[in-house]
Design an enzyme around this catalytic site. Sequence first.
Site, PDB file in Angstrom:
ATOM      1  N   HIS A  52       4.107   2.674   2.732  1.00 15.59           N
ATOM      2  CA  HIS A  52       4.594   3.273   1.490  1.00 15.59           C
ATOM      3  C   HIS A  52       3.729   4.481   1.139  1.00 15.59           C
ATOM      4  CE1 HIS A  52       6.848  -0.489  -0.173  1.00 15.59           C
ATOM      5  NE2 HIS A  52       7.051  -0.313   1.124  1.00 15.59           N
ATOM      6  N   GLU A  54       2.125   5.371  -1.557  1.00 14.66           N
ATOM      7  CA  GLU A  54       0.853   5.086  -2.222  1.00 14.66           C
ATOM      8  C   GLU A  54      -0.179   4.552  -1.238  1.00 14.66           C
ATOM      9  OE1 GLU A  54       4.179   4.238  -5.266  1.00 14.66           O
ATOM     10  OE2 GLU A  54       3.852   3.999  -3.114  1.00 14.66           O
ATOM     11  N   CYS A  82       5.520  -0.424  -6.172  1.00 15.18           N
ATOM     12  CA  CYS A  82       5.984  -1.773  -5.870  1.00 15.18           C
ATOM     13  C   CYS A  82       4.790  -2.731  -5.965  1.00 15.18           C
ATOM     14  CB  CYS A  82       6.603  -1.817  -4.474  1.00 15.18           C
ATOM     15  SG  CYS A  82       5.389  -1.781  -3.132  1.00 15.18           S
TER      16      CYS A  82
END
Length: 155
Positions: A52, A54, A82
């Site tokens: 992801h 991040e 998330c």
Amino acid sequence: MNEILSKAIERARQTMKQNIGGPFGAAIIDAEGNILAVSSNSVLRDNDPTAHAEVNAIREACRKLESYDLSGCVLYTTAYPCPMCLSAIIWANIKKVYFGCRPQDAEAIGFRDDFIYRFIENKCTDKSVMEIAELDREECLQLFNEYQKENKTIY
């Protein structure tokens, strides 16, 4: 528009158009405002469900600083993180996060963060999502005790 978030959006749009990942971008700055990382989601290219934006940004910033501790840094992301990314942000000691889209926005276009939030809210008991069971705790505790006795780094 925020200059740092704009860089995350630009990176996400670029890699999204290349089918590398979804519409997710992230940037990390240090306490002085220097950009440490600008990353995007690369799940599709890397065949890695943890890639992801991040997490990728955290990995990049940590490599740059040669540290697992990003205390004092700020993360900007195109979407509310998330659960996995929230955990990574907390483990990295990042205390401030700015996000663009809300969890409902991701759900509206088909992303599944919502079911993970519900799984956690329900104390991880929904076996249709995942079964979690304790196994061989005593043997594993021996490993933990060895780590503690050797005065290893806690992070």
